[in-house]
Design a protein around this motif. Structure first.
Motif, mmCIF file in Angstrom:
data_model
loop_
_atom_site.group_PDB
_atom_site.id
_atom_site.type_symbol
_atom_site.label_atom_id
_atom_site.label_comp_id
_atom_site.label_asym_id
_atom_site.label_seq_id
_atom_site.Cartn_x
_atom_site.Cartn_y
_atom_site.Cartn_z
ATOM 1 N N VAL A 94 -3.689 -9.835 11.868
ATOM 2 C CA VAL A 94 -3.386 -10.093 10.329
ATOM 3 C C VAL A 94 -2.079 -9.186 10.051
ATOM 4 N N LEU A 95 -0.940 -9.811 9.535
ATOM 5 C CA LEU A 95 0.245 -9.093 9.259
ATOM 6 C C LEU A 95 0.549 -9.212 7.652
ATOM 7 N N LEU A 96 0.823 -8.155 7.048
ATOM 8 C CA LEU A 96 1.138 -8.188 5.557
ATOM 9 C C LEU A 96 2.718 -7.749 5.680
ATOM 10 N N VAL A 97 3.840 -8.704 5.328
ATOM 11 C CA VAL A 97 5.011 -8.274 5.651
ATOM 12 C C VAL A 97 5.744 -8.464 4.536
ATOM 13 N N GLY A 98 6.713 -7.511 4.230
ATOM 14 C CA GLY A 98 7.342 -7.386 2.989
ATOM 15 C C GLY A 98 8.923 -7.114 3.501
ATOM 16 N N HIS A 99 9.775 -8.057 2.774
ATOM 17 C CA HIS A 99 11.210 -7.890 3.098
ATOM 18 C C HIS A 99 11.902 -7.632 1.494
ATOM 19 N N LEU A 139 3.197 -3.246 -0.375
ATOM 20 C CA LEU A 139 2.311 -1.960 -0.260
ATOM 21 C C LEU A 139 1.367 -2.178 -1.515
ATOM 22 N N ASP A 140 1.778 -2.761 -2.843
ATOM 23 C CA ASP A 140 0.840 -2.723 -3.812
ATOM 24 C C ASP A 140 -0.264 -4.013 -3.276
ATOM 25 N N LEU A 141 0.237 -5.013 -2.688
ATOM 26 C CA LEU A 141 -0.582 -5.939 -2.186
ATOM 27 C C LEU A 141 -1.735 -5.565 -1.261
ATOM 28 N N ALA A 142 -1.199 -4.728 -0.312
ATOM 29 C CA ALA A 142 -2.024 -4.215 0.734
ATOM 30 C C ALA A 142 -3.067 -3.380 0.273
ATOM 31 N N ALA A 183 2.272 3.004 -8.232
ATOM 32 C CA ALA A 183 2.948 2.523 -6.948
ATOM 33 C C ALA A 183 2.748 3.704 -5.992
ATOM 34 N N ARG A 184 2.767 4.995 -6.460
ATOM 35 C CA ARG A 184 2.679 6.149 -5.498
ATOM 36 C C ARG A 184 1.103 6.318 -5.184
ATOM 37 N N ALA A 185 0.195 6.156 -6.369
ATOM 38 C CA ALA A 185 -1.191 6.050 -6.032
ATOM 39 C C ALA A 185 -1.656 5.041 -4.950
ATOM 40 N N ARG A 186 -0.962 3.789 -5.139
ATOM 41 C CA ARG A 186 -1.636 2.933 -4.358
ATOM 42 C C ARG A 186 -1.061 3.152 -2.870
ATOM 43 N N MET A 187 0.117 3.721 -2.742
ATOM 44 C CA MET A 187 0.722 4.034 -1.341
ATOM 45 C C MET A 187 -0.121 5.252 -0.875
ATOM 46 N N TRP A 191 0.908 0.886 9.471
ATOM 47 C CA TRP A 191 2.043 0.573 8.688
ATOM 48 C C TRP A 191 3.449 0.773 9.668
ATOM 49 N N ILE A 192 4.288 -0.322 9.777
ATOM 50 C CA ILE A 192 5.478 -0.134 10.979
ATOM 51 C C ILE A 192 6.503 -0.351 9.876
#
Length: 407
Positions: free
Chosen positions: A227-232, A240-243, A280-284, A295-296
């Motif tokens: 399962v890949l969650l991809v962001g461009h 990253l938020d969604l993950a 955003a940083r807390a979620r990361m 995460w790649i």
């Protein structure tokens, strides 16, 4: 370890968030269909695509891609997560509101020191940040030229005619160039980014929450090998938020958190470098604690709309306890992914270059977006020095080349 004789990935789910653009699900799927054909010719493999369905609110659509090559076969369900309706609403606001929102965003990034951080991490991206503001100043300068030229003839009525000429020239020339060269669209992008990092976009938060439920339920309903969650682009920040949202919900239900995150041409640092981006940083940070998640990130020097050779996690001021890098970063060279004529044609168009991350290659290369999303290799195998097809399988490749040619 996978079973002998069985591909590493025979069934995959891909969930993709793209950049801030007016690209609806139908447009994305048409584009994917064209790119899949180019991918097939490049690798001499067989692929087919069919649309499985759209969400009722058109916030997502799924296509199934069937892949067959010398390395086996794979079925990939690719779901495009769309927020083009939000982008269109932003662009439909009266211009003066869009301008005020942009100026608020620009001076927020400047006053907070974020612009300086852009220059410290990647000066090319910093110039991209300055582009809309510099263009607006250029439009005003063009208007001032009109004002001065009309003033030279000393028209009756004093400054009235020069002012009309200057304002008119600014509106006409600025309106044309602003639309043609995406100045107004990028104004909206920076306004959106600023509002989102300040947690002032309830519409985007609701969309991310709905996507989180979609992915959680889709994973539960099917047995995927990967399962890949991809962001461009801007999607590199939102994925990253969604993950983290998906990981939290899976964990709450007592289920395995075993998906992978892939960011390509990502601009996540335009959010994470801002001092106000606490959520955003807390979620990361929370994402790094879920040890099953990998995460790649792929980056490219030619693309000015990404942070080349920048660690998005470390530069956000975060640390983790993992043994491996988080994310694992690889740099790619578009020159080696494309035929020379194609590369020469696109290399000065920085928007087209940016989209090469999610476009088909014309030359075989270790990074190939569609091989990652549709082929039989796992994401971890897409690394420098690793190629999907091996010598000794030329008969299959030649067969498929002939088939494509006759088709």
């Amino acid at each position: 370890m996978h079973e002998p004789g069985r591909p590493a990935v025979a069934r995959r789910a891909v969930f993709l968030i793209g950049g801030y653009e007016r690209n609806d699900c139908e447009g994305f799927l048409r584009r994917i269909g064209r790119e899949i054909d180019c991918f097939s010719r490049c690798w001499a493999v067989t692929t087919s695509m069919k649309v499985l369905g759209h969400a009722e609110c058109h916030s997502s659509a799924t296509a199934q891609v069937l892949y067959e090559g010398p390395d086996g076969s794979c079925r990939s369900d690719i779901t495009f997560l769309s927020y083009d309706d939000i982008v269109r609403r932003d662009g439909a606001r009266p211009f003066h509101l869009r301008l005020l929102a942009y100026l608020a965003a620009f001076f927020d990034y400047v006053a907070s020191g974020t612009m300086i951080r852009f220059f410290q991490t990647n000066w090319r991206f910093a110039l991209y940040f300055l582009y809309p503001f510099a263009a607006l100043l250029a439009f005003l300068w063009i208007g001032s030229l009109g004002f001065r030229l009309v003033s030279l003839v000393d028209p009756p009525g004093g400054l009235i005619l020069p002012l009309v000429a200057g304002i008119g020239l600014t509106v006409v020339v600025g309106g044309y160039l602003g639309r043609r060269y995406f100045v107004f669209h990028l104004m909206d992008l920076w306004s959106f980014s600023r509002e989102h990092l300040h947690c002032r976009r309830a519409d985007m938060d609701a969309r991310l929450s709905a996507w989180g439920d979609l992915i959680k339920d889709r994973i539960a309903d099917a047995n995927f090998d990967e399962v890949l969650l991809v962001g461009h682009s801007t999607g590199g920040a939102m994925i990253l938020d969604l993950a983290e949202l998906v990981g939290e919900r899976l964990e709450t239900e007592g289920r395995a958190v075993n998906f992978k995150v892939l960011t390509v041409g990502s601009t996540s640092l335009k959010v994470a470098l801002h001092p106000a981006a606490n959520r955003a940083r807390a979620r990361m940070a929370a994402l790094a604690t879920r040890m099953q998640i990998r995460w790649i990130e792929f980056q490219a020097l030619t693309d000015i709309i990404n942070f080349y050779k920048c660690d998005p996690y470390a530069l956000a001021g975060l640390t983790h306890d993992r043994r491996e890098a988080f994310p694992q970063q690889y740099q790619v060279r578009f020159r080696e992914m494309l035929e020379p004529g194609i590369y020469r044609r696109i290399k000065r168009n920085f928007f087209r270059v940016h989209y090469q991350f999610i476009s088909a290659n014309s030359r075989q290369y270790f990074y190939d977006f569609f091989m990652i999303c549709c082929g039989t290799r796992s994401l971890e195998e897409a690394r420098p020095g690793s190629m999907p097809l091996i010598d000794g399988e030329q008969r299959w490749a030649e067969h498929n080349r002939t088939k494509v040619h006759h088709d």
